[in-house]
Design a protein around this motif. Structure first.
Motif, PDB file in Angstrom:
ATOM      1  N   THR A   1       0.831  -1.211   0.000  1.00  0.00           N
ATOM      2  CA  THR A   1       0.000   0.000   0.000  1.00  0.00           C
ATOM      3  C   THR A   1       0.861   1.255   0.000  1.00  0.00           C
ATOM      4  O   THR A   1       0.532   2.257  -0.645  1.00  0.00           O
ATOM      5  CB  THR A   1      -0.929   0.012   1.225  1.00  0.00           C
ATOM      6  OG1 THR A   1      -1.694  -1.197   1.252  1.00  0.00           O
ATOM      7  CG2 THR A   1      -1.883   1.198   1.173  1.00  0.00           C
ATOM      8  N   GLY A   2       1.982   1.187   0.699  1.00  0.00           N
ATOM      9  CA  GLY A   2       2.867   2.343   0.759  1.00  0.00           C
ATOM     10  C   GLY A   2       3.399   2.770  -0.589  1.00  0.00           C
ATOM     11  O   GLY A   2       3.731   3.951  -0.788  1.00  0.00           O
ATOM     12  N   LEU A   3       3.448   1.837  -1.541  1.00  0.00           N
ATOM     13  CA  LEU A   3       3.929   2.178  -2.884  1.00  0.00           C
ATOM     14  C   LEU A   3       3.060   3.243  -3.541  1.00  0.00           C
ATOM     15  O   LEU A   3       3.519   3.982  -4.407  1.00  0.00           O
ATOM     16  CB  LEU A   3       3.961   0.929  -3.764  1.00  0.00           C
ATOM     17  CG  LEU A   3       4.872  -0.223  -3.327  1.00  0.00           C
ATOM     18  CD1 LEU A   3       4.732  -1.391  -4.296  1.00  0.00           C
ATOM     19  CD2 LEU A   3       6.322   0.224  -3.254  1.00  0.00           C
ATOM     20  N   LEU A   4       1.801   3.330  -3.129  1.00  0.00           N
ATOM     21  CA  LEU A   4       0.872   4.254  -3.770  1.00  0.00           C
ATOM     22  C   LEU A   4       1.198   5.717  -3.482  1.00  0.00           C
ATOM     23  O   LEU A   4       0.743   6.603  -4.216  1.00  0.00           O
ATOM     24  CB  LEU A   4      -0.564   3.957  -3.296  1.00  0.00           C
ATOM     25  CG  LEU A   4      -1.099   2.546  -3.568  1.00  0.00           C
ATOM     26  CD1 LEU A   4      -2.485   2.375  -2.950  1.00  0.00           C
ATOM     27  CD2 LEU A   4      -1.140   2.270  -5.064  1.00  0.00           C
ATOM     28  N   ALA A   5       1.959   5.980  -2.432  1.00  0.00           N
ATOM     29  CA  ALA A   5       2.180   7.371  -2.012  1.00  0.00           C
ATOM     30  C   ALA A   5       3.337   8.048  -2.723  1.00  0.00           C
ATOM     31  O   ALA A   5       3.442   9.273  -2.697  1.00  0.00           O
ATOM     32  CB  ALA A   5       2.417   7.424  -0.497  1.00  0.00           C
TER      33      ALA A   5
ATOM     34  N   ALA B   1       6.211   6.982   5.175  1.00  0.00           N
ATOM     35  CA  ALA B   1       7.614   6.732   4.834  1.00  0.00           C
ATOM     36  C   ALA B   1       7.864   6.929   3.339  1.00  0.00           C
ATOM     37  O   ALA B   1       8.894   7.474   2.925  1.00  0.00           O
ATOM     38  CB  ALA B   1       8.010   5.320   5.253  1.00  0.00           C
ATOM     39  N   ALA B   2       6.923   6.466   2.496  1.00  0.00           N
ATOM     40  CA  ALA B   2       7.072   6.656   1.059  1.00  0.00           C
ATOM     41  C   ALA B   2       7.036   8.134   0.698  1.00  0.00           C
ATOM     42  O   ALA B   2       7.817   8.609  -0.144  1.00  0.00           O
ATOM     43  CB  ALA B   2       5.968   5.909   0.315  1.00  0.00           C
ATOM     44  N   ALA B   3       6.153   8.883   1.332  1.00  0.00           N
ATOM     45  CA  ALA B   3       6.095  10.325   1.102  1.00  0.00           C
ATOM     46  C   ALA B   3       7.383  10.999   1.553  1.00  0.00           C
ATOM     47  O   ALA B   3       7.899  11.912   0.895  1.00  0.00           O
ATOM     48  CB  ALA B   3       4.896  10.920   1.843  1.00  0.00           C
TER      49      ALA B   3
ATOM     50  N   LEU C   1      11.235   6.428  -8.194  1.00  0.00           N
ATOM     51  CA  LEU C   1      12.421   5.623  -7.892  1.00  0.00           C
ATOM     52  C   LEU C   1      12.208   4.825  -6.611  1.00  0.00           C
ATOM     53  O   LEU C   1      12.570   3.643  -6.521  1.00  0.00           O
ATOM     54  CB  LEU C   1      13.645   6.526  -7.761  1.00  0.00           C
ATOM     55  CG  LEU C   1      14.979   5.851  -7.427  1.00  0.00           C
ATOM     56  CD1 LEU C   1      15.362   4.847  -8.508  1.00  0.00           C
ATOM     57  CD2 LEU C   1      16.080   6.900  -7.271  1.00  0.00           C
ATOM     58  N   GLY C   2      11.594   5.466  -5.615  1.00  0.00           N
ATOM     59  CA  GLY C   2      11.297   4.770  -4.371  1.00  0.00           C
ATOM     60  C   GLY C   2      10.324   3.622  -4.567  1.00  0.00           C
ATOM     61  O   GLY C   2      10.455   2.566  -3.938  1.00  0.00           O
ATOM     62  N   ILE C   3       9.344   3.803  -5.454  1.00  0.00           N
ATOM     63  CA  ILE C   3       8.396   2.728  -5.748  1.00  0.00           C
ATOM     64  C   ILE C   3       9.123   1.521  -6.331  1.00  0.00           C
ATOM     65  O   ILE C   3       8.898   0.377  -5.927  1.00  0.00           O
ATOM     66  CB  ILE C   3       7.315   3.224  -6.732  1.00  0.00           C
ATOM     67  CG1 ILE C   3       6.390   4.226  -6.044  1.00  0.00           C
ATOM     68  CG2 ILE C   3       6.496   2.050  -7.277  1.00  0.00           C
ATOM     69  CD1 ILE C   3       5.390   4.875  -6.983  1.00  0.00           C
TER      70      ILE C   3
END
Length: 423
Positions: A66-70, A121-123, A354-356
């Motif tokens: 789910t965090g990938l979405l941010a 964290a993703a943000a 890149l984070g995704i």
């Protein structure tokens, strides 16, 4: 239109030394907290909260995916409103979600809080990347390499501190670790608020879109390579410990030794090597060097199962030294390509993407490494090394492709600008 040189001058309107120091200190503080918590997190959730290990794994997987979405939306916010604002907001959210772990009593609340934490964290990663690009001036990759040195040191110190709480093994000790991590996010935010300028958004060209990165084929290709090469991190942290425990007669302390060696090599060499890898072309070559080093380290790790018990620790340390050197080259390549191929006005969006890619690779790593590699034994290790070398070999052509398309875009924009002035 926007000239590349003018954008660089905007980013240099303030001396970078003060903001860079503040970012280093803020990142160091937050990573000490990460080291404290991450080392003991699974023990807290299973032994103190009494959640089954399988439920913890499922919850963390849901949170991670789910965090990938941010990533991209948060990056776009950083590009539009300024990276510091979004980064400080994400740090505040991480402080709140981390403190909330103290109050969880069920799998549902654990999964909800973990998901909110991963989104924050993703943000933070997307906005933090854009902030590094602005504070780094003309050398963001070199600054990022220097920053990573202190980040690694912070994690090491936090891990050492966590060892004391694990030895005490009480709810109060684990609670202290969680609250210390929450406080580290708050402290990092306060340091950044005081010491990092509120960089204003850079002018954006008319063709800019919120999802432009997805149409940038060279950058998408680089992110795919970077995410796949990210398997190397869990080769040391996950695969090798399992291999040493199940397939060798090496003493148990060997696992701790390889962790220490890996961290030590990265702390000592990251800034030195990273300062020599700044342009996309240099990043492509560094990616190739990393792949070749992994091609050497993976078979060495496999050979620990074929030597006497008194030789295995030394061979494991040698393999991890080679692998860690490859890690430094790989991360330096990632910084040079990740920043160098991203437009200045869209660093947040590009760093978010890149984070995704990286996080997706990390999410898939345990399954790939524990099934495909361990299942094949020695052949699996050799294939893993060849896989890394093949990824590394693709680095230079992808870097050249990216640089070529950037030059074409700059030339096209210049022609459009000249035509506009002539009318």
């Amino acid at each position: 239109m926007i000239e590349e040189g003018s954008i660089r001058r905007i980013s240099h309107s303030l001396s970078p030394d003060g903001p860079q120091r503040a970012l280093i200190v803020a990142s160091f503080v937050s990573r000490v907290g990460n080291g404290l918590f991450n080392t003991a997190a699974v023990l807290y959730f299973t032994l103190v909260v009494h959640l089954p290990a399988a439920q913890v794994g499922v919850g963390l997987t849901i949170a991670g995916l789910t965090g990938l979405l941010a990533g991209i939306p948060a990056g776009n916010l950083a590009d539009r409103f300024g990276p510091r604002t979004v980064w400080l907001t994400s740090l505040a959210l991480q402080a709140a979600t981390m403190a909330a772990f103290v109050f969880i009593h069920s799998w549902a609340t654990f999964t909800l809080i973990a998901t909110l934490d991963r989104l924050a964290a993703a943000a933070s990663g997307a906005a933090g990347g854009a902030l590094i690009a602005r504070a780094g001036g003309e050398r963001p990759a070199a600054f990022r390499a220097k920053l990573r040195t202190f980040v690694n040191l912070g994690v090491v110190l936090g891990t050492v501190g966590a060892a004391f709480a694990i030895a005490v093994d009480t709810r109060s000790a684990y609670t202290a670790l969680i609250l210390a991590n929450a406080a580290s996010f708050a402290g990092a935010g306060l340091i950044a608020l005081i010491g990092v300028p509120d960089y204003r958004p850079l002018p954006r060209p008319a063709e800019h879109r919120s999802w432009s990165v997805l149409t940038d084929r060279p950058y998408v290709s680089f992110v795919a390579l970077y995410g796949a090469m990210g398997l190397q991190y869990q080769t040391v942290s996950l695969l090798l410990p399992i291999w040493l425990s199940a397939h060798t007669d090496a003493p148990r302390w060997t696992v701790a030794a390889v962790y220490a060696v890996n961290s030590g090599v990265c702390v000592l060499l990251q800034s030195r090597i990273g300062s020599r890898v700044e342009t996309p072309r240099q990043g492509g070559r560094a990616f190739r060097v990393a792949g070749l080093l992994f091609l050497v380290s993976c078979p060495l790790m496999a050979l620990t199962a074929d030597v006497p018990a008194w030789v295995a620790p030394g061979l494991a340390v040698l393999a991890v030294c080679v692998h860690s050197l490859g890690e430094v080259w790989e991360s330096s390549a990632g910084f040079a390509l990740g920043f160098g191929l991203a437009p200045d006005h869209a660093q947040g969006q590009y760093q978010g993407f890149l984070g995704i890619g990286f996080d997706a690779g990390q999410a898939l790593s345990p399954v790939i490494l524990t099934t495909a590699v361990l299942g094949l034994g020695h052949a699996g290790w050799l294939l893993l090394g060849v896989f890394f070398a093949a990824l590394g070999a693709a680095g230079p052509p992808v870097a050249a492709w990216g640089e070529r398309t950037r030059r074409t875009d700059i030339g096209r924009h210049s022609c459009e600008s000249s035509a506009g002035h002539s009318v």
